[in-house]
Write a protein that holds these residues in place. Structure first.
Motif, PDB file in Angstrom:
ATOM      1  N   ALA A  80       0.846  -1.327   0.030  1.00 26.35           N
ATOM      2  CA  ALA A  80      -0.071  -0.082  -0.055  1.00 26.35           C
ATOM      3  C   ALA A  80       0.913   1.310  -0.051  1.00 26.35           C
ATOM      4  CB  ALA A  80      -0.922   0.115   1.282  1.00 26.35           C
ATOM      5  N   VAL A  81       1.802   1.276   0.671  1.00 29.35           N
ATOM      6  CA  VAL A  81       2.819   2.347   0.942  1.00 29.35           C
ATOM      7  C   VAL A  81       3.663   2.470  -0.605  1.00 29.35           C
ATOM      8  CG1 VAL A  81       4.795   3.242   1.775  1.00 29.35           C
ATOM      9  CG2 VAL A  81       3.182   2.050   3.269  1.00 29.35           C
ATOM     10  N   LEU A  82       3.979   1.390  -1.224  1.00 31.73           N
ATOM     11  CA  LEU A  82       4.383   1.476  -2.310  1.00 31.73           C
ATOM     12  C   LEU A  82       3.580   2.185  -3.503  1.00 31.73           C
ATOM     13  CD1 LEU A  82       6.575  -1.804  -2.282  1.00 31.73           C
ATOM     14  CD2 LEU A  82       7.513   0.441  -2.663  1.00 31.73           C
ATOM     15  N   ALA A  83       2.289   1.425  -3.598  1.00 36.72           N
ATOM     16  CA  ALA A  83       1.239   2.003  -4.638  1.00 36.72           C
ATOM     17  C   ALA A  83       1.243   3.385  -4.217  1.00 36.72           C
ATOM     18  CB  ALA A  83       0.080   1.379  -4.315  1.00 36.72           C
ATOM     19  N   MET A  84       1.102   4.100  -3.044  1.00 35.55           N
ATOM     20  CA  MET A  84       0.973   5.410  -2.908  1.00 35.55           C
ATOM     21  C   MET A  84       1.957   6.300  -3.393  1.00 35.55           C
ATOM     22  SD  MET A  84       2.173   8.272  -0.464  1.00 35.55           S
ATOM     23  CE  MET A  84       3.249   7.121   0.819  1.00 35.55           C
ATOM     24  N   LEU A  85       3.151   5.766  -3.106  1.00 35.92           N
ATOM     25  CA  LEU A  85       4.360   6.371  -3.492  1.00 35.92           C
ATOM     26  C   LEU A  85       4.450   6.713  -5.064  1.00 35.92           C
ATOM     27  CD1 LEU A  85       7.215   5.178  -1.202  1.00 35.92           C
ATOM     28  CD2 LEU A  85       6.395   7.491  -1.366  1.00 35.92           C
ATOM     29  N   GLU A  86       4.187   5.440  -5.620  1.00 37.12           N
ATOM     30  CA  GLU A  86       4.306   5.433  -7.261  1.00 37.12           C
ATOM     31  C   GLU A  86       3.079   5.844  -7.923  1.00 37.12           C
ATOM     32  OE1 GLU A  86       6.461   5.347  -9.240  1.00 37.12           O
ATOM     33  OE2 GLU A  86       8.215   4.185  -8.336  1.00 37.12           O
ATOM     34  N   ASP A  87       1.925   6.428  -7.269  1.00 37.96           N
ATOM     35  CA  ASP A  87       0.609   6.872  -7.728  1.00 37.96           C
ATOM     36  C   ASP A  87       0.145   5.570  -8.671  1.00 37.96           C
ATOM     37  OD1 ASP A  87       0.268   9.458  -6.625  1.00 37.96           O
ATOM     38  OD2 ASP A  87       1.463  10.386  -8.256  1.00 37.96           O
ATOM     39  N   ALA A  88       0.416   4.551  -8.022  1.00 37.07           N
ATOM     40  CA  ALA A  88      -0.149   3.042  -9.035  1.00 37.07           C
ATOM     41  C   ALA A  88      -1.556   2.771  -8.509  1.00 37.07           C
ATOM     42  CB  ALA A  88       0.695   2.113  -8.438  1.00 37.07           C
ATOM     43  N   ASP A  89      -2.407   3.175  -9.467  1.00 38.90           N
ATOM     44  CA  ASP A  89      -3.906   3.121  -9.184  1.00 38.90           C
ATOM     45  C   ASP A  89      -4.427   1.646  -9.193  1.00 38.90           C
ATOM     46  OD1 ASP A  89      -4.509   5.560  -9.313  1.00 38.90           O
ATOM     47  OD2 ASP A  89      -4.913   5.667 -11.735  1.00 38.90           O
ATOM     48  N   ALA A  90      -3.500   0.880  -9.771  1.00 42.65           N
ATOM     49  CA  ALA A  90      -3.848  -0.775  -9.935  1.00 42.65           C
ATOM     50  C   ALA A  90      -3.298  -1.425  -8.732  1.00 42.65           C
ATOM     51  CB  ALA A  90      -3.233  -1.237 -11.209  1.00 42.65           C
ATOM     52  N   GLY A  91      -2.341  -0.665  -7.871  1.00 44.47           N
ATOM     53  CA  GLY A  91      -1.342  -1.345  -6.806  1.00 44.47           C
ATOM     54  C   GLY A  91      -0.324  -1.498  -6.879  1.00 44.47           C
TER      55      GLY A  91
END
Length: 399
Positions: A80-91
């Motif tokens: 979840a932290v990684l997805a937030m940092l990368e603006d990764a909508d898919a996760g």
């Protein structure tokens, strides 16, 4: 098994937690998205070690967790932290290593698909593409991806399905224009995947520049303490290709362990402060070393002399990263002897940790390496930049 017991129908995991837009990524990462342990109210996330989970009375899994190979709460929190940092909508999907993450992307392709990859890239992955990809029925061409005309020329109509780039590229630190390459890929009906290991989301967020997939060897600066081996894939769109990558991790058992996920989560909480110091140190060193009479060239995208500087300035934020290489006028033996003489710098493979590392890459990569024999790769840490400079120059000058 009843439908409720089928793990394809299980509820979504409780992460990512709510992310108020008013808080910056730095603040959210520092607090691991603000997650509080519901049992102890501890501010440090717990480590979930269980490999199996209780079924409900109706044979379902209302908790969302089935078995440790695809499911672990500590892993999902780090994701979840990684997805937030990368603006990764898919996760984001965590793997047991950067190589496991990268190869999963290629394994998600169909036999006969064509891949464009860089001539200069992480050596182990280049070797896998050159030797193993054909066993999966994949066609690979190695191209100067910093040249968009060369990328266009390498496209095979209806065959090219993935363009893989690495920017800055290891160990020459070439810069590829992410937005321009994404445009080429999409017009050809292909996806763009970016190895952004050395940039990290502190400097570059490829998904916001048009990339479809971003990959990191999380072993490096995302963790930052040289005590975790991990990889991550983050995606812009949760399409069938991204779901295929998830299934590959699940079926091949390539998930990271919970303790490693915990250490990675701990490391990411200080990503911004570490990267700020490391990139500042790297810039100062690059500028000083560029003036040294014993050094033929300094390879660092933050220097105006770097051929990719303007593109780097356009797509990188907060500086130009912590990695640079130097080529010595004394040639291969001068480089090897310099690496042997340093005291503060550590002779070791890897990069991105708080300690500064030096390595003669041609010796590591061996025959066929595009790395010049007079080159030393430097991973700049958080030590005093004056100490780092003095130690390196003393090693170069010593007789």
């Amino acid at each position: 098994m009843s439908p409720k017991g089928n793990d394809q129908n299980k509820p979504e995991h409780p992460f990512p937690t709510e992310r108020p837009e008013k808080w910056s990524k730095r603040s959210l990462a520092a607090q691991a998205l603000g997650s509080i342990d519901p049992i102890t109210k501890g501010i440090t996330p717990p480590i979930h070690l269980s490999t199996t989970y209780i079924r409900d009375e109706d044979n379902g899994y209302s908790s969302g967790y089935v078995y440790g190979r695809p499911d672990n709460a500590t892993v999902h929190e780090a994701e979840a932290v990684l997805a937030m940092l990368e603006d990764a909508d898919a996760g984001a999907i965590l793997f047991s290593s950067g190589m496991a993450a990268a190869t999963a992307v290629f394994q998600a392709l169909e036999p006969g698909d064509h891949i464009i990859a860089p001539k200069v890239m992480y050596w182990a992955l280049r070797h896998w593409l050159a030797t193993e990809a054909k066993r999966w029925g994949l066609l690979v061409d190695f191209v100067d991806v910093e040249n968009t005309d060369a990328v266009k020329a390498a496209i095979l109509p209806n065959k090219t399905k993935l363009i893989w780039i690495e920017t800055p590229s290891n160990p020459l630190w070439g810069i590829t224009d992410i937005a321009a390459t994404a445009d080429i890929a999409h017009k050809a009906g292909a996806r763009l995947a970016v190895d952004s290991t050395t940039a990290s989301p502190y400097h570059t967020r490829p998904l916001n520049l048009g990339a479809d997939i971003v990959m990191h060897a999380a072993t490096k600066v995302l963790n930052g303490h040289s005590d975790v081996v991990a990889g991550v894939i983050a995606g812009k769109v949760a399409d069938t290709f991204f779901e295929r990558i998830k299934m590959i991790r699940k079926s091949q058992g390539a998930i990271i362990g919970p303790f490693e996920a915990y250490l990675l989560l701990r490391g990411m909480r200080t990503l911004h402060v570490r990267q700020a110091t490391q990139s500042m140190n790297a810039m100062v060193l690059a500028q000083r070393l560029e003036q040294d009479a014993d050094i033929a060239v300094v390879l660092y995208p933050g220097l105006h002399s770097h051929p990719g500087h303007e593109v780097a300035r356009k797509q990188m934020e907060n500086g130009f990263g912590y990695m640079l290489s130097i080529r010595l006028k004394g040639g291969e033996q001068a480089a090897i002897k310099t690496a042997a003489r340093v005291q503060l710098w550590k002779r070791a493979t890897s990069l991105g940790g708080v300690e500064s590392l030096i390595e003669h890459r041609a010796s590591i990569e061996g025959a066929g390496s595009p790395c010049p024999p007079d080159l030393l790769r430097l991973s700049v840490g958080i030590e005093s930049v004056d100490d780092l400079y003095t130690d390196l120059i003393s090693a170069i000058r010593a007789k």
